[in-house]
Design an enzyme around this catalytic site. Sequence first.
Site, short mmCIF file in Angstrom:
data_model
loop_
_atom_site.label_atom_id
_atom_site.label_comp_id
_atom_site.label_asym_id
_atom_site.label_seq_id
_atom_site.Cartn_x
_atom_site.Cartn_y
_atom_site.Cartn_z
N SER A 114 -64.93 -15.95 7.52
CA SER A 114 -64.02 -16.70 7.17
C SER A 114 -62.61 -16.15 7.27
O SER A 114 -62.46 -15.32 6.74
CB SER A 114 -64.15 -17.05 5.64
OG SER A 114 -63.41 -18.01 4.94
N TYR B 71 -67.55 -18.09 -6.50
CA TYR B 71 -66.95 -19.41 -6.92
C TYR B 71 -67.42 -19.46 -8.56
O TYR B 71 -68.68 -19.28 -8.84
CB TYR B 71 -67.64 -20.55 -6.22
CG TYR B 71 -66.89 -20.67 -4.71
CD1 TYR B 71 -65.89 -20.03 -4.47
CD2 TYR B 71 -67.41 -21.55 -3.86
CE1 TYR B 71 -65.39 -19.92 -3.18
CE2 TYR B 71 -67.13 -21.55 -2.64
CZ TYR B 71 -65.91 -21.15 -2.45
OH TYR B 71 -65.41 -21.25 -0.97
N TRP C 194 -62.58 -25.77 6.07
CA TRP C 194 -62.59 -26.14 4.74
C TRP C 194 -61.18 -26.91 4.23
O TRP C 194 -60.43 -26.83 5.24
CB TRP C 194 -62.53 -24.74 3.75
CG TRP C 194 -61.71 -23.84 3.83
CD1 TRP C 194 -61.76 -22.60 4.54
CD2 TRP C 194 -60.40 -23.48 3.17
NE1 TRP C 194 -60.67 -21.54 4.52
CE2 TRP C 194 -59.97 -22.14 3.51
CE3 TRP C 194 -59.46 -24.38 2.18
CZ2 TRP C 194 -58.74 -21.73 3.06
CZ3 TRP C 194 -58.36 -23.76 1.59
CH2 TRP C 194 -57.93 -22.46 2.15
N GLY D 189 -65.25 -31.18 -0.54
CA GLY D 189 -65.49 -31.15 -1.70
C GLY D 189 -65.52 -32.54 -2.55
O GLY D 189 -65.11 -33.63 -1.86
P1 NDP Z 1 -61.40 -31.24 0.40
O1 NDP Z 1 -60.18 -31.11 1.30
O2 NDP Z 1 -62.61 -32.10 1.03
O3 NDP Z 1 -60.86 -31.74 -1.05
C1 NDP Z 1 -62.02 -32.23 -2.18
C2 NDP Z 1 -61.31 -32.84 -3.17
O4 NDP Z 1 -60.70 -33.97 -2.77
C3 NDP Z 1 -62.42 -33.22 -4.05
O5 NDP Z 1 -62.85 -32.28 -5.11
C4 NDP Z 1 -61.65 -34.22 -4.91
O6 NDP Z 1 -60.57 -33.80 -5.72
C5 NDP Z 1 -60.73 -35.11 -3.67
N1 NDP Z 1 -61.49 -36.20 -2.98
C6 NDP Z 1 -62.56 -35.93 -2.05
N2 NDP Z 1 -62.95 -37.24 -1.81
C7 NDP Z 1 -62.09 -38.14 -2.07
C8 NDP Z 1 -62.05 -39.35 -2.14
N3 NDP Z 1 -62.96 -40.10 -1.19
N4 NDP Z 1 -61.01 -39.95 -2.64
C9 NDP Z 1 -60.08 -39.48 -3.49
N5 NDP Z 1 -60.23 -38.06 -3.44
C10 NDP Z 1 -61.12 -37.35 -2.98
O7 NDP Z 1 -62.08 -29.76 0.25
P2 NDP Z 1 -62.02 -28.59 -0.94
O8 NDP Z 1 -60.59 -28.17 -0.94
O9 NDP Z 1 -62.74 -29.15 -2.18
O10 NDP Z 1 -62.95 -27.51 0.05
C11 NDP Z 1 -64.26 -27.86 0.51
C12 NDP Z 1 -65.14 -26.57 0.37
O11 NDP Z 1 -64.35 -25.73 1.52
C13 NDP Z 1 -65.12 -25.96 -0.80
O12 NDP Z 1 -66.19 -26.42 -1.75
C14 NDP Z 1 -65.57 -24.61 -0.30
O13 NDP Z 1 -67.04 -24.65 -0.13
C15 NDP Z 1 -64.89 -24.35 1.28
N6 NDP Z 1 -63.73 -23.39 0.81
C16 NDP Z 1 -63.73 -22.32 1.52
C17 NDP Z 1 -62.60 -21.54 1.52
C18 NDP Z 1 -62.74 -20.11 1.87
O14 NDP Z 1 -61.89 -19.36 1.80
N7 NDP Z 1 -63.92 -20.01 2.88
C19 NDP Z 1 -61.44 -21.67 0.72
C20 NDP Z 1 -61.59 -23.18 -0.06
C21 NDP Z 1 -62.68 -24.10 0.11
P3 NDP Z 1 -60.40 -34.85 -7.49
O15 NDP Z 1 -61.29 -35.63 -7.45
O16 NDP Z 1 -60.43 -33.40 -8.33
O17 NDP Z 1 -58.73 -35.03 -6.80
#
Ligand code: NDP
Length: 337
Positions: free
Chosen positions: A153, A55, A206, A286
């Site tokens: 994963s 990351y 995730w 996230g």
């Molecule tokens: P989410 O589906 O939870 O998306 C998070 C994003 O959604 C935030 O960064 C924000 O983006 C938006 N968001 C979050 N809360 C709200 C809210 N209350 N209202 C409106 N928008 C909101 O998860 P991620 O895609 O971030 O993935 C989470 C984790 O999963 C990663 O950090 C990682 O640790 C893991 N992961 C693992 C992978 C793997 O291959 N093993 C691949 C991908 C992720 P914004 O504000 O910018 O719109």
Amino acid sequence: MVNYRYLGNSGFKVSEITFGNWVTHASQVGNDAAIATVHKALDLGITTFDTADTYANTAAEVILAEALKGQNRAEIEIFTKVYFPIGRMGPNDHGLSRKHIFDGIHGSLKRLDVDYVDLYQAHRYDYETPLEETMQAFADIVRQGKALYIGVSEWTAEQLREGHALAKSLGFQLVSNQPQYSALWRVIEGKVVPTSEELGISQIVWSPMAQGVLSGKYLPGQPVPDGSRATDEKSGANFIKRFLDDDVLAAVQKLLPVAEQAGLTMPQLAIAWVLQNPNVAAALVGASRPEQLEDNVKASGVKLDADTLAAIDEALLPVAVTDPENTYDVSPKTRLV
Ligand code: NDP
């Protein structure tokens, strides 16, 4: 506060809302916002944190360490991963060879500024390294106390079964798998989950909010909201685009009355949905800012009734991806280097 769940068939508990810093820290958001978000997570009762060496090319681990400085190590759970290259593209900088795994754990421990990580995960399956070599390296890392538990994963059901058996024969357990899972991406339900239940492996899932799409803030036919992941051309925009389809966005809008009826916000409904699956140990969320976590943690402990689950299916099943075969395409068949 946030509820805890056991990770696989182990005595180790994780907060069912776990915070991950992919594409946000050291990338989409500045360090002050990153640290404030981690501190908010701690204040809200999230004690489990997920990152990876890859990351932001290792910078996400560094900022997580800075944010967690001063915390009692026994009161937090830190997960990281190995597999992808981290900047260098040398012949041994990719995959799950003994060499890359040991270089990986030593680098992560240094950057995270800890003596051990709680969970060390194979970020993908490596088709070019014998699985015996990979699992022996993980066994040695556990024996050396550098990682307490081992997970993977995006492994397929067959890969989980083989890895689990080897781990057992080497005297440790494979406790978790980290796949994509949301009401829009259900591919683990057909094979990965039934196999994992049988083997005592949990899912740490995730993108439970489909990267923000299930919050309902992306509207069909409209420009994407300012400051959202879809505007982050450096990194996030490329990953979220798979969900930015008008049919998908229109289907998501049908959830607004469903969430209201359930007394939840849209983000809470999305996260609660993945937590209804008993094989899920944690929703890996996230956040680009602390306020999002205040909203999201309220999904912990929510029980969705049968009518709510049926209404979610009615709205989303026509556009959701469900075919288990999609799991077979996630791990690259050959290494990048
Ligand atoms: P989410 O589906 O939870 O998306 C998070 C994003 O959604 C935030 O960064 C924000 O983006 C938006 N968001 C979050 N809360 C709200 C809210 N209350 N209202 C409106 N928008 C909101 O998860 P991620 O895609 O971030 O993935 C989470 C984790 O999963 C990663 O950090 C990682 O640790 C893991 N992961 C693992 C992978 C793997 O291959 N093993 C691949 C991908 C992720 P914004 O504000 O910018 O719109």
